[in-house]
Design a protein around this motif. Structure first.
Motif, PDB file in Angstrom:
ATOM      1  N   UNK A 347       0.966  -1.445  -0.086  1.00 33.96           N
ATOM      2  CA  UNK A 347       0.018  -0.042  -0.329  1.00 33.96           C
ATOM      3  C   UNK A 347       0.660   1.208  -0.170  1.00 33.96           C
ATOM      4  N   UNK A 348       0.173   2.162  -0.980  1.00 35.81           N
ATOM      5  CA  UNK A 348       0.666   3.257  -1.385  1.00 35.81           C
ATOM      6  C   UNK A 348       0.947   3.977   0.239  1.00 35.81           C
ATOM      7  N   UNK A 357      -6.883   4.442   6.264  1.00 35.92           N
ATOM      8  CA  UNK A 357      -7.734   4.874   5.692  1.00 35.92           C
ATOM      9  C   UNK A 357      -6.900   4.635   4.360  1.00 35.92           C
ATOM     10  N   UNK A 358      -5.364   4.448   3.426  1.00 32.18           N
ATOM     11  CA  UNK A 358      -4.735   4.075   2.720  1.00 32.18           C
ATOM     12  C   UNK A 358      -5.285   2.121   2.732  1.00 32.18           C
ATOM     13  N   UNK A 362      -7.176  -0.165  -0.211  1.00 32.32           N
ATOM     14  CA  UNK A 362      -6.951  -0.761  -0.833  1.00 32.32           C
ATOM     15  C   UNK A 362      -7.731  -2.891  -0.889  1.00 32.32           C
ATOM     16  N   UNK A 363      -7.546  -3.136   0.802  1.00 36.59           N
ATOM     17  CA  UNK A 363      -8.413  -3.990   0.382  1.00 36.59           C
ATOM     18  C   UNK A 363      -9.800  -4.319   0.067  1.00 36.59           C
ATOM     19  N   UNK A 364     -10.408  -2.648   0.210  1.00 35.62           N
ATOM     20  CA  UNK A 364     -11.575  -2.724   0.061  1.00 35.62           C
ATOM     21  C   UNK A 364     -11.952  -3.329  -1.789  1.00 35.62           C
TER      22      UNK A 364
END
Length: 385
Positions: A347-348, A357-358, A362-364
Motif C-alpha cells: 500500500x502506498x 484509510x489507505x 486497498x483491501x476493498x
C-alpha cells in the motif's frame, strides 16, 4: 620582564613566619604570665608552670593547625594543576603535622611518649581494638588513592557483598575515614573506606573523550527482526554515538546490549529512560511496518506498507492478479491452501492521508476485484444454462 611570584616560595615563607610568630608568642606568653602572677596574683605563683604549659599548648596547637592548612592548600593547588591524585599526600601532611603537634604538646606537659608506647600489654590490646576500624579506613583511603585505584571524579559501580550497597555513582570526596559518592538518583552516600575497597567490587566505567560508557540490557519481543529495530533506533541522535548489540536470543525475546554515553551521573537516569523509549518506539515502528508470513517477513519499504489479505480459491488467483495490476495495485500471490489464496498488498503511504484509510481502500479494491470476477463467472454459467 617582571617575573610572576612563585606561589610555593610564598607559602613556605608564610609558614616560616608563622613558626617564628609562634615562638615569639610562646616567649611573650611566658613572660606575661610570670609578670602578672608575680605582681598581681602572688598567691597563685605555685600554678605558674601549669598555666604556662596550658597557654603554650594552645599557642602551639593553633599555629600548627594554621601551618597544616597552608601546606594542604599548597599541595591541592599544586596537584590540581598537574591533574594527579592529591588525597594521599594531603592526608599524610595532616597526619605528620598532627603527630608533631601531639609530640610537642606532650613534651610541654613533660609527658614521655616512650613511656606511653611502653605501657602495659593489656592496654595495648585494648587500644589496638579501639583504633582498628579507624586505622583500617585511614590506611585503605591512603593506599587506594596512592595506587590510583580510586580517584576524585571516577564514575564507578559499587557492589558490596558485606553491606547493602549496590549503586552507580561518582566519587566526589575522599576523606580520612569515609568517601562520598553521588549516585545517579542524586543521593550523596558516605561509605567507609574499608567497605568501599575492602569488601566491595568496584567497576570503573570506560571513559572516552569527555564521556563515560554505561552498559544497559533491554529485552524486545522476537516477533520483529532485530536488524530492523536496531536500524530504526540508529536513526536517533542518542544512538548515533552509542552502540547496540544483540546479546542473546531465546525464541520469545531478544536481549539487546546498549552502550550508552553520558557526561555526568546526574543525567544517567534520563539517558537510560530515553534509550528505552527509543528502543520501544523502534520496535513498534518496525512491527507496524512488517508483515510476518511463516518463517519469512516482508519489511515496509520507503513509502510502502505491506498488508496480507486472504481470499477464497473459488476465483482463480491469476485473474485477480491480472485485474488488480491493471488497476495499479501492487499485489503478489504469496501462498495457496485448499481454501484460501493469500495476497500481499503493498500500500502506498501518503503523508497527507491516514494510513488506516489507505489500507482499507486497498483491501476493498482487491475484494471488489474478487467479487467482480466471481459475479462475472456466475453470470456466464447462468447464460450457458
Amino acid at each position: 620582564m617582571v617575573q610572576a611570584p612563585n606561589p610555593g616560595r610564598h607559602i613556605f615563607t608564610k609558614v616560616l613566619w608563622q613558626m617564628l610568630l609562634g615562638l615569639i608568642l610562646v616567649v611573650a606568653a611566658g613572660l606575661a604570665i610570670n609578670f602578672s602572677l608575680k605582681h598581681y596574683f602572688p598567691q597563685y605563683m605555685g600554678y605558674a608552670p601549669l598555666v604556662r604549659e596550658i597557654v603554650w599548648s594552645l599557642i602551639v596547637f593553633i599555629i600548627g593547625l594554621w601551618i597544616a592548612s597552608h601546606l594542604v592548600a599548597y599541595a591541592e593547588r599544586r596537584f590540581a594543576r598537574t591533574r594527579k591524585d592529591l588525597y594521599g599526600l594531603t592526608l599524610l601532611i595532616r597526619i605528620a603535622v598532627y603527630v608533631v603537634l601531639l609530640a610537642v604538646i606532650l613534651s610541654i606537659f613533660h609527658i614521655s611518649i616512650a613511656g606511653i608506647l611502653a605501657g602495659s600489654a593489656v592496654g595495648g590490646v585494648v587500644l589496638g581494638f579501639a583504633i582498628h576500624t579507624f586505622a583500617s579506613n585511614l590506611l585503605t583511603g591512603i593506599f587506594a588513592t596512592a595506587s590510583g585505584a580510586l580517584n576524585y571524579g571516577d564514575v564507578v559501580y559499587v557492589n558490596s557483598w558485606v553491606w547493602n550497597i549496590n549503586s552507580v555513582g561518582q566519587i566526589v570526596e575522599i576523606k580520612a575515614l569515609f568517601s562520598k559518592m553521588l549516585t545517579q538518583d542524586g543521593a550523596l552516600i558516605s561509605i567507609p573506606n574499608s567497605v568501599l575497597l575492602g569488601s566491595s567490587a568496584l567497576v570503573e566505567y570506560a571513559h572516552e573523550d569527555d564521556s563515560y560508557i554505561y552498559p544497559v540490557e533491554t529485552m524486545v519481543n522476537a516477533d520483529v527482526p532485530m536488524e530492523l529495530v536496531i536500524s530504526e533506533a540508529k536513526k536517533t541522535p542518542l544512538f548515533q554515538h552509542s552502540d547496540i548489540f544483540i546479546q542473546s536470543r531465546n525464541g520469545f525475546n531478544n536481549t539487546l546490549h546498549l552502550m550508552l554515553r553520558f557526561r555526568t551521573v546526574a543525567e544517567l537516569n534520563a539517558i537510560i529512560d530515553e534509550a528505552n523509549r527509543i528502543i520501544d518506539a523502534a520496535y513498534w515502528k518496525a512491527k507496524n511496518g512488517v508483515t510476518l508470513y511463516g518463517p519469512s517477513y516482508f519489511a515496509r519499504a520507503s513509502g510502502r506498507y505491506p498488508v496480507l489479505l486472504g481470499l477464497p480459491i473459488d476465483v482463480p488467483s491469476a485473474r485477480i492478479l491480472s485485474e488488480a495490476r491493471a488497476q495499479g495495485l501492487a499485489v503478489n500471490l504469496v501462498n495457496k491452501t485448499n481454501a484460501m489464496n493469500t495476497f500481499l498488498l503493498s500500500v502506498a503511504v501518503d503523508e497527507r492521508k491516514d494510513l488506516a484509510q489507505s489500507i482499507e481502500a486497498a483491501n476493498l479494491a482487491l475484494e471488489g476485484i474478487y467479487e467482480k470476477i466471481k459475479d462475472a463467472a456466475a453470470a456466464t454459467a447462468e447464460n450457458r444454462q
